[in-house]
Design a protein around this motif. Structure first.
Motif, short mmCIF file in Angstrom:
data_model
loop_
_atom_site.label_atom_id
_atom_site.label_comp_id
_atom_site.label_asym_id
_atom_site.label_seq_id
_atom_site.Cartn_x
_atom_site.Cartn_y
_atom_site.Cartn_z
N GLN A 113 0.77 -1.52 -0.07
CA GLN A 113 0.02 0.10 0.04
C GLN A 113 0.72 1.26 0.01
N SER A 114 1.94 1.14 0.61
CA SER A 114 2.98 2.53 0.60
C SER A 114 3.12 3.24 -0.70
N SER A 115 3.03 4.42 -0.68
CA SER A 115 3.24 5.08 -2.01
C SER A 115 4.85 5.28 -2.24
N HIS A 116 5.58 4.82 -1.43
CA HIS A 116 7.02 5.15 -1.51
C HIS A 116 7.89 3.84 -1.89
N ASN A 117 7.03 2.69 -2.27
CA ASN A 117 7.87 1.61 -3.11
C ASN A 117 8.79 1.00 -2.20
N GLN B 85 2.30 -16.02 -1.10
CA GLN B 85 1.34 -16.41 -1.77
C GLN B 85 0.23 -15.23 -1.92
N GLN B 86 -0.18 -14.69 -0.99
CA GLN B 86 -1.24 -13.74 -0.86
C GLN B 86 -0.81 -12.48 -1.46
N TYR B 87 0.51 -11.93 -1.25
CA TYR B 87 0.80 -10.62 -1.68
C TYR B 87 2.21 -10.56 -2.58
N GLY B 88 2.43 -11.80 -3.25
CA GLY B 88 3.56 -11.86 -4.07
C GLY B 88 5.20 -11.40 -3.67
N THR B 89 5.99 -11.18 -4.47
CA THR B 89 7.33 -10.93 -4.26
C THR B 89 7.77 -9.46 -4.62
N ASP B 90 6.85 -8.86 -5.09
CA ASP B 90 7.37 -7.40 -5.78
C ASP B 90 8.16 -6.65 -4.83
N HIS B 91 7.82 -6.72 -3.82
CA HIS B 91 8.30 -5.82 -2.68
C HIS B 91 9.35 -6.57 -1.40
N ASN C 195 7.18 -23.72 -4.08
CA ASN C 195 5.89 -22.85 -4.33
C ASN C 195 6.02 -21.79 -5.17
N GLY C 196 6.88 -21.94 -6.09
CA GLY C 196 7.04 -20.96 -7.29
C GLY C 196 7.61 -19.68 -7.20
N PHE C 197 8.41 -19.58 -6.08
CA PHE C 197 9.20 -18.30 -5.75
C PHE C 197 10.64 -18.44 -6.08
N ASN C 198 11.15 -17.32 -6.53
CA ASN C 198 12.79 -17.45 -6.90
C ASN C 198 13.24 -16.18 -6.10
N LEU C 199 13.54 -16.34 -4.86
CA LEU C 199 14.16 -15.33 -4.28
C LEU C 199 15.62 -15.65 -3.57
N PRO C 200 16.56 -14.63 -3.27
CA PRO C 200 17.69 -15.22 -2.78
C PRO C 200 17.65 -15.20 -1.27
N VAL C 201 18.45 -16.35 -0.82
CA VAL C 201 18.44 -16.67 0.53
C VAL C 201 19.89 -16.44 1.15
N GLY C 202 19.81 -15.76 2.32
CA GLY C 202 21.00 -15.54 2.88
C GLY C 202 20.82 -15.60 4.45
N THR C 203 21.96 -15.17 5.31
CA THR C 203 21.95 -14.82 6.69
C THR C 203 22.82 -13.63 6.99
N ALA C 204 22.57 -13.46 8.30
CA ALA C 204 23.41 -12.34 8.80
C ALA C 204 24.03 -12.75 9.88
N ASP C 205 25.44 -12.32 10.16
CA ASP C 205 26.16 -12.90 11.34
C ASP C 205 27.26 -11.82 11.50
#
Length: 303
Positions: A81-85, A112-118, A153-163
C-alpha cells in the motif's frame, strides 16, 4: 570484541580499492522493529507511518521473523500500500523446530497472498553462529530447506543470513558461505569498546575482512554483500571506551558509515527507531534508533 586482522588486511584493502572504482554510493537501509514503544505489536498502519518517516532516507528495510507479532500479516500489506515503493528483506527464525515451522508456514502464506514485488530476499536467522544456536552445517541445511521451500511454491528469491563480521572471517562459517546467495555482516564498534579515535578504522577494517573472506571462499569478487547491522547508541552506559551519546553516534555515522557507503557497500542501520519496551535494565538497547520512538530524527543522515 576486537579480533586480529592478520592475514586479511591485504584482502580488505584490495576489496576497498575494487569497490571504490566499481560501484556507486551504497544505500542506507534500516532494520525495522515490530513493536511499539510499550511492547505491543505493530499493525499495517504503523508500518505505513514508519515508511513515511523513513522515505526521505531509504526505501529498504529488514525484519527478523515472519510469525512473531504476525510480522508478515501486517508488513506485507503495508509494503503493497505504501506510495514510497519500499522493499524488505524478510527474516525466517530457524531455531526451535516448532517456531521454525510457524516461520516457514507464514512465509509461504503471505508470499502467496501478496507476491514478491516488494521482497528483495530472505534471511534465515541473524547471528545464529555468534550465539551458538546452530552449527554452521545445521544453519546451511536450514537455509537450503527454505530455498527449496520457496522454489517448490514458485518463488525465486535469494536466501542469505546475517552474522557478526568475525564469524565470516574465522573459517568456521564456510558451509554457510557456500549456502548463501547474499551476505550480511554485522559490525558494532561500540560493542568493541572503541573510542572516537578508533571506531571508524575498526568498523571499516572489520567489514572489509568479512567481505574479503567471503570473496576468497566464493572465488569471486562478484558477491551481494551488505552491512547487516551497524549503529551506535545515543543513550545509556559506556562500554569500555565507547561512550553512548548522540554526538558520538552522529560522528560514527558520518565517518564510518558514510565511509563504507562511499565504497559502494549498502548498509542496514540498526535500527530505524528507538525501542523503549526493551527497558533501561538492558543498558543501551532501547537507544539504537536513528530516530526516537516518536519517529523524530536524532541526527543528520546525509553523507
Amino acid at each position: 570484541m576486537k579480533f586480529s586482522t592478520i592475514g586479511w588486511t591485504g584482502l580488505a584493502v584490495a576489496a576497498a580499492s575494487l569497490l571504490r572504482g566499481a560501484r556507486a554510493e551504497g544505500a542506507l537501509n534500516f532494520c525495522l522493529g515490530v513493536k511499539h514503544a510499550d511492547g505491543s505489536c505493530k499493525y499495517t498502519d504503523d508500518y505505513l507511518a514508519d515508511f513515511e518517516a523513513l522515505a526521505p532516507y531509504s526505501s529498504v528495510v529488514r525484519t527478523y521473523s515472519t510469525s512473531d507479532c504476525n510480522t508478515l500479516q501486517y508488513l506485507m500489506p503495508a509494503l503493497a500500500q505504501s506510495s514510497h515503493n519500499f522493499q524488505a528483506i524478510i527474516g525466517v527464525w530457524p531455531t526451535d523446530d516448532s517456531h521454525y515451522a510457524l516461520e516457514k508456514s507464514a512465509l509461504i502464506q503471505y508470499l502467496q497472498q501478496y507476491g514478491t514485488d516488494h521482497v528483495k530476499g530472505v534471511t534465515v536467522g541473524s547471528e545464529v553462529l555468534y550465539r551458538g544456536d546452530l552449527t554452521a552445517s545445521e544453519l546451511a541445511n536450514r537455509m537450503n530447506e527454505v530455498r527449496q521451500l520457496l522454489k517448490d511454491n514458485g518463488f525465486n528469491l535469494p536466501v542469505g543470513t546475517a552474522d557478526s563480521w568475525n564469524l565470516w572471517v574465522d573459517g568456521g562459517s564456510d558451509p554457510v558461505i557456500d549456502a548463501s546467495d547474499f551476505f550480511m555482516s554485522n559490525a558494532f564498534s561500540y560493542w568493541q569498546g572503541q573510542d572516537t579515535s578508533n571506531m571508524t578504522n575498526s568498523f571499516l577494517d572489520d567489514t572489509m575482512q568479512a567481505m574479503g573472506r567471503i570473496q576468497a571462499r566464493k572465488g569471486t569478487s562478484d558477491i551481494s554483500f551488505y552491512v547487516g547491522e551497524t549503529g551506535w547508541p545515543t543513550g545509556g552506559p559506556s562500554y569500555g571506551s565507547a561512550v553512548a551519546s548522540t554526538d558520538v553516534a552522529a560522528k560514527f555515522y558520518k565517518e564510518a558509515l558514510c565511509g563504507i557507503r562511499s565504497w559502494g557497500v549498502d548498509i542496514f542501520y540498526f535500527e530505524a527507531f528507538d525501542e523503549p519496551w526493551k527497558g533501561t535494565d538492558s543498558g543501551v538497547e532501547p537507544y539504537f534508533g536513528a530516530m526516537d520512538s516518536n519517529r523524530n530524527l536524532k541526527f543528520d543522515l546525509s553523507c
